[in-house]
Design a protein around this motif. Structure first.
Motif, PDB file in Angstrom:
ATOM      1  N   VAL A  12       0.843  -1.201   0.000  1.00 48.92           N
ATOM      2  CA  VAL A  12       0.000   0.000   0.000  1.00 48.92           C
ATOM      3  C   VAL A  12       0.875   1.247   0.000  1.00 48.92           C
ATOM      4  O   VAL A  12       0.620   2.203  -0.744  1.00 48.92           O
ATOM      5  CB  VAL A  12      -0.964  -0.002   1.209  1.00 48.92           C
ATOM      6  CG1 VAL A  12      -1.608   1.362   1.398  1.00 48.92           C
ATOM      7  CG2 VAL A  12      -2.017  -1.081   1.031  1.00 48.92           C
ATOM      8  N   ASN A  13       1.929   1.237   0.806  1.00 53.56           N
ATOM      9  CA  ASN A  13       2.839   2.396   0.841  1.00 53.56           C
ATOM     10  C   ASN A  13       3.481   2.639  -0.520  1.00 53.56           C
ATOM     11  O   ASN A  13       3.599   3.781  -0.965  1.00 53.56           O
ATOM     12  CB  ASN A  13       3.930   2.200   1.892  1.00 53.56           C
ATOM     13  CG  ASN A  13       3.437   2.499   3.292  1.00 53.56           C
ATOM     14  OD1 ASN A  13       2.384   3.116   3.464  1.00 53.56           O
ATOM     15  ND2 ASN A  13       4.167   2.041   4.281  1.00 53.56           N
ATOM     16  N   ARG A  14       3.906   1.571  -1.184  1.00 50.52           N
ATOM     17  CA  ARG A  14       4.513   1.731  -2.518  1.00 50.52           C
ATOM     18  C   ARG A  14       3.500   2.310  -3.497  1.00 50.52           C
ATOM     19  O   ARG A  14       3.817   3.186  -4.297  1.00 50.52           O
ATOM     20  CB  ARG A  14       5.037   0.389  -3.034  1.00 50.52           C
ATOM     21  CG  ARG A  14       6.378  -0.018  -2.442  1.00 50.52           C
ATOM     22  CD  ARG A  14       6.999  -1.163  -3.229  1.00 50.52           C
ATOM     23  NE  ARG A  14       6.136  -2.307  -3.363  1.00 50.52           N
ATOM     24  CZ  ARG A  14       6.024  -3.303  -2.480  1.00 50.52           C
ATOM     25  NH1 ARG A  14       6.744  -3.274  -1.384  1.00 50.52           N
ATOM     26  NH2 ARG A  14       5.204  -4.307  -2.688  1.00 50.52           N
ATOM     27  N   MET A  15       2.265   1.830  -3.435  1.00 52.16           N
ATOM     28  CA  MET A  15       1.231   2.333  -4.346  1.00 52.16           C
ATOM     29  C   MET A  15       0.917   3.797  -4.055  1.00 52.16           C
ATOM     30  O   MET A  15       0.694   4.588  -4.974  1.00 52.16           O
ATOM     31  CB  MET A  15      -0.022   1.477  -4.251  1.00 52.16           C
ATOM     32  CG  MET A  15       0.189   0.071  -4.805  1.00 52.16           C
ATOM     33  SD  MET A  15      -1.269  -0.950  -4.704  1.00 52.16           S
ATOM     34  CE  MET A  15      -2.251  -0.215  -5.995  1.00 52.16           C
ATOM     35  N   GLU A  16       0.897   4.167  -2.767  1.00 53.34           N
ATOM     36  CA  GLU A  16       0.663   5.578  -2.427  1.00 53.34           C
ATOM     37  C   GLU A  16       1.786   6.454  -2.950  1.00 53.34           C
ATOM     38  O   GLU A  16       1.541   7.537  -3.488  1.00 53.34           O
ATOM     39  CB  GLU A  16       0.509   5.736  -0.910  1.00 53.34           C
ATOM     40  CG  GLU A  16      -0.807   5.218  -0.395  1.00 53.34           C
ATOM     41  CD  GLU A  16      -0.904   5.271   1.119  1.00 53.34           C
ATOM     42  OE1 GLU A  16      -2.005   5.029   1.633  1.00 53.34           O
ATOM     43  OE2 GLU A  16       0.119   5.536   1.791  1.00 53.34           O
ATOM     44  N   ASP A  17       3.034   5.983  -2.805  1.00 50.15           N
ATOM     45  CA  ASP A  17       4.179   6.741  -3.334  1.00 50.15           C
ATOM     46  C   ASP A  17       4.066   6.889  -4.848  1.00 50.15           C
ATOM     47  O   ASP A  17       4.297   7.970  -5.398  1.00 50.15           O
ATOM     48  CB  ASP A  17       5.499   6.047  -2.989  1.00 50.15           C
ATOM     49  CG  ASP A  17       5.851   6.158  -1.522  1.00 50.15           C
ATOM     50  OD1 ASP A  17       5.224   6.985  -0.820  1.00 50.15           O
ATOM     51  OD2 ASP A  17       6.736   5.417  -1.078  1.00 50.15           O
ATOM     52  N   GLN A  18       3.718   5.802  -5.519  1.00 47.91           N
ATOM     53  CA  GLN A  18       3.588   5.841  -6.982  1.00 47.91           C
ATOM     54  C   GLN A  18       2.473   6.796  -7.386  1.00 47.91           C
ATOM     55  O   GLN A  18       2.617   7.570  -8.331  1.00 47.91           O
ATOM     56  CB  GLN A  18       3.301   4.438  -7.509  1.00 47.91           C
ATOM     57  CG  GLN A  18       3.257   4.367  -9.012  1.00 47.91           C
ATOM     58  CD  GLN A  18       2.989   2.960  -9.507  1.00 47.91           C
ATOM     59  OE1 GLN A  18       2.558   2.091  -8.771  1.00 47.91           O
ATOM     60  NE2 GLN A  18       3.247   2.736 -10.773  1.00 47.91           N
ATOM     61  N   SER A  19       1.373   6.772  -6.664  1.00 43.95           N
ATOM     62  CA  SER A  19       0.255   7.660  -6.957  1.00 43.95           C
ATOM     63  C   SER A  19       0.664   9.127  -6.781  1.00 43.95           C
ATOM     64  O   SER A  19       0.326   9.976  -7.616  1.00 43.95           O
ATOM     65  CB  SER A  19      -0.930   7.320  -6.039  1.00 43.95           C
ATOM     66  OG  SER A  19      -1.977   8.222  -6.237  1.00 43.95           O
ATOM     67  N   LEU A  20       1.398   9.426  -5.721  1.00 45.74           N
ATOM     68  CA  LEU A  20       1.851  10.805  -5.494  1.00 45.74           C
ATOM     69  C   LEU A  20       2.792  11.258  -6.602  1.00 45.74           C
ATOM     70  O   LEU A  20       2.716  12.398  -7.062  1.00 45.74           O
ATOM     71  CB  LEU A  20       2.538  10.922  -4.129  1.00 45.74           C
ATOM     72  CG  LEU A  20       1.615  10.801  -2.918  1.00 45.74           C
ATOM     73  CD1 LEU A  20       2.428  10.761  -1.619  1.00 45.74           C
ATOM     74  CD2 LEU A  20       0.618  11.955  -2.892  1.00 45.74           C
ATOM     75  N   ARG A  21       3.691  10.364  -7.035  1.00 42.68           N
ATOM     76  CA  ARG A  21       4.602  10.727  -8.133  1.00 42.68           C
ATOM     77  C   ARG A  21       3.815  10.979  -9.421  1.00 42.68           C
ATOM     78  O   ARG A  21       4.102  11.920 -10.169  1.00 42.68           O
ATOM     79  CB  ARG A  21       5.650   9.630  -8.351  1.00 42.68           C
ATOM     80  CG  ARG A  21       6.772   9.644  -7.312  1.00 42.68           C
ATOM     81  CD  ARG A  21       7.951   8.793  -7.773  1.00 42.68           C
ATOM     82  NE  ARG A  21       7.585   7.432  -8.077  1.00 42.68           N
ATOM     83  CZ  ARG A  21       7.529   6.433  -7.191  1.00 42.68           C
ATOM     84  NH1 ARG A  21       7.818   6.671  -5.929  1.00 42.68           N
ATOM     85  NH2 ARG A  21       7.196   5.219  -7.566  1.00 42.68           N
ATOM     86  N   MET A  22       2.806  10.155  -9.683  1.00 45.45           N
ATOM     87  CA  MET A  22       2.000  10.340 -10.893  1.00 45.45           C
ATOM     88  C   MET A  22       1.214  11.653 -10.823  1.00 45.45           C
ATOM     89  O   MET A  22       1.096  12.367 -11.829  1.00 45.45           O
ATOM     90  CB  MET A  22       1.053   9.155 -11.088  1.00 45.45           C
ATOM     91  CG  MET A  22       1.787   7.892 -11.490  1.00 45.45           C
ATOM     92  SD  MET A  22       0.726   6.449 -11.593  1.00 45.45           S
ATOM     93  CE  MET A  22      -0.246   6.860 -13.015  1.00 45.45           C
ATOM     94  N   GLU A  23       0.685  11.982  -9.657  1.00 48.03           N
ATOM     95  CA  GLU A  23      -0.022  13.255  -9.511  1.00 48.03           C
ATOM     96  C   GLU A  23       0.921  14.425  -9.779  1.00 48.03           C
ATOM     97  O   GLU A  23       0.551  15.389 -10.449  1.00 48.03           O
ATOM     98  CB  GLU A  23      -0.628  13.379  -8.106  1.00 48.03           C
ATOM     99  CG  GLU A  23      -1.866  12.548  -7.902  1.00 48.03           C
ATOM    100  CD  GLU A  23      -2.419  12.699  -6.488  1.00 48.03           C
ATOM    101  OE1 GLU A  23      -3.149  11.810  -6.061  1.00 48.03           O
ATOM    102  OE2 GLU A  23      -2.096  13.712  -5.826  1.00 48.03           O
TER     103      GLU A  23
END
Ligand SMILES: [Zn+2]
Length: 119
Positions: free
Chosen positions: A26-37
């Protein structure tokens, strides 16, 4: 009795490890989502700056620019706000298809023109 207690402890450990794995995923996905934003925000800023340059320095009007956006959008026959995937283009040297994003032909090894908008 001892065997049941040992088995139960093993199940608890497995559950704990699975929960930790899920937490890290979940943490990795949140980091990836923030980078994409952040990437999307940067692209929006660049697009708006380029749009304004086209208007202010080259005389384009919003209607013309919107028409061009719709033209790109409709290349696949649908206006859906998405860029159509393009099929691979043929190598200018050997006429075999070169996968998008390749700088050199897989078959003849010659450099191929780079399509910056290929997806
Ligand atoms: Zn080739």
């Amino acid at each position: 009795m001892f065997h049941e207690a040992l088995s139960s402890a093993g199940n608890d450990l497995s559950a704990t490890l699975a929960a930790e794995d899920a937490h890290y995923a979940v943490n990795r996905m949140e980091d990836q989502s923030l980078r994409m934003e952040a990437d999307i925000e940067r692209l929006l800023l660049l697009s708006e700056a380029l749009w304004n340059i086209l208007k202010e320095q080259h005389g384009y009007k919003d209607d013309e620019l919107v028409r061009r956006v719709l033209e790109v959008d409709s290349r696949d026959g649908r206006i859906d706000g998405r860029v159509a995937h393009r099929p691979p283009e043929d190598c200018p040297h050997c006429d075999r298809p070169v996968p998008n994003g390749r700088r050199y032909c897989l078959y003849c090894g010659q450099p191929v023109p780079v399509n910056l908008f290929a997806r």
